[in-house]
Design an enzyme around this catalytic site. Structure first.
Site, mmCIF file in Angstrom:
data_model
loop_
_atom_site.group_PDB
_atom_site.id
_atom_site.type_symbol
_atom_site.label_atom_id
_atom_site.label_comp_id
_atom_site.label_asym_id
_atom_site.label_seq_id
_atom_site.Cartn_x
_atom_site.Cartn_y
_atom_site.Cartn_z
ATOM 1 N N PRO A 1 0.768 -1.236 0.000
ATOM 2 C CA PRO A 1 0.000 0.000 0.000
ATOM 3 C C PRO A 1 0.804 1.293 0.000
ATOM 4 O O PRO A 1 1.332 1.711 1.013
ATOM 5 C CB PRO A 1 -0.822 -0.099 1.281
ATOM 6 N N GLU A 2 0.862 1.900 -1.143
ATOM 7 C CA GLU A 2 1.246 3.300 -1.229
ATOM 8 C C GLU A 2 -0.032 4.046 -1.619
ATOM 9 O O GLU A 2 -1.105 3.441 -1.637
ATOM 10 C CB GLU A 2 2.362 3.495 -2.257
ATOM 11 N N LYS B 1 -1.084 7.764 2.757
ATOM 12 C CA LYS B 1 -1.318 6.326 2.828
ATOM 13 C C LYS B 1 -2.352 5.964 3.894
ATOM 14 O O LYS B 1 -2.500 4.795 4.241
ATOM 15 C CB LYS B 1 0.005 5.603 3.119
#
Length: 272
Positions: A2-3, A58
């Site tokens: 997850p970016e 994020k």
DNA sequence: GTCGATGTTAGCAC
DNA sequence: TGTGCTAACATCGA
């Protein structure tokens, strides 16, 4: 993985399944991902309705009708999922919200670096975490203002969430490649034109990634990301993806910058 | 068995 | 206060 683009994709999914739903139960399979006391969280969630979703960098925010905000940060390996029955929970589900619709929404995180928090507001959380403007919102001028006096190398600055929020390791490499700037350039030495190029590249990479729902193999061939080892889109047995998209005879170099794995094209990104 | 990993934070030494 | 480096976190999968 997850970016910002993954988190935006998760947010859109969560918005679909959670909006206007009432939380009927909180299921905790592994309290390690909770950054708030489990009982406190349960008290804050059960019976509450989710009135909206948002994102900063994020971080994904679920707005509750109590005024409080549930914050999901996905660490390195976090993901979301939805299921109907207990046995169908995705592997590595750590926490799940049971909804009035009958659906259950999972916070999935194999390596447990992700965190679930409670905040009084997005703004309060932003200040507490010292988050800079979202990488999709920051302007070229803001970027230049924040970086043009810094005497250190560029890449760690772009990863610093207090300068701009949302850029992670692979995105920064992609952005620098697209902007044709070396990751170890001293920030102070960039020209106005280069800050503009940087800003344009951030927009390009983030919008492209979100447009493809962060599925790397669907990204354009002009992207450096195909050279990262975990990309399996190249035909097996060939090394095509190891070369620069713009220079088929130049091999992409791997090094470590600021302690992070870094991929560059020695031809496109001059050291100085 | 070994190694590296997309994120964040703390600690330490200048 | 800024900077740079390292380790730690927990675990998987190559």
């Amino acid at each position: 993985m997850p970016e910002l683009p993954e988190v935006e994709t998760y947010r859109r999914f969560l918005n679909e399944v959670l909006l206007d739903q009432t939380i009927t139960a909180l299921e905790v399979q592994d309290a390690h991902v909770l950054a708030v006391e489990e009982d406190v969280l349960r008290q804050a969630l059960v019976g509450r309705t989710i009135t909206g979703t948002s994102r900063l960098g994020k971080n994904c925010f679920l707005q509750l009708d109590s005024g409080q905000v549930l914050v999901w940060h996905f660490g390195m390996t976090g993901d979301v999922g939805a299921y109907r029955d207990g046995p169908d929970a995705p592997r590595f589900t750590r926490v799940a919200l049971h909804l009035s619709s009958g659906l259950r929404v999972a916070f999935v995180d194999p390596r447990k670096f992700g965190r679930i928090r409670l905040a009084e507001s997005v703004e309060q959380y932003r200040q507490a975490k010292k988050l800079g403007p979202d990488a999709l919102d920051i302007t070229a001028e803001q970027l230049q203002h924040k970086l043009s006096k810094r005497k250190t190398i560029l890449k760690p600055l772009l990863l610093d969430q207090s300068i701009t929020a949302g850029l992670g390791n692979w995105i920064v490499d992609e952005v620098l490649f697209q902007a044709r700037i070396h990751p170890e350039r001293v920030a102070q030495t960039l020209s106005t034109r280069e800050f503009e190029d940087l800003h344009t590249a951030i927009q390009l990479v983030l919008h492209t990634a979100i447009g493809h729902e962060a599925t790397y193999r669907d990204f354009p061939a002009s992207f450096l990301i195909h050279a990262r080892e975990w990309d399996d889109s190249a035909t097996p047995g060939t090394d095509q993806h190891r070369f620069c998209p713009r220079h088929s005879d130049t091999e992409i170099a791997k090094s470590y910058v600021g302690g992070r794995a870094t991929y560059t094209c020695p031809h496109c990104q001059a050291a100085d």
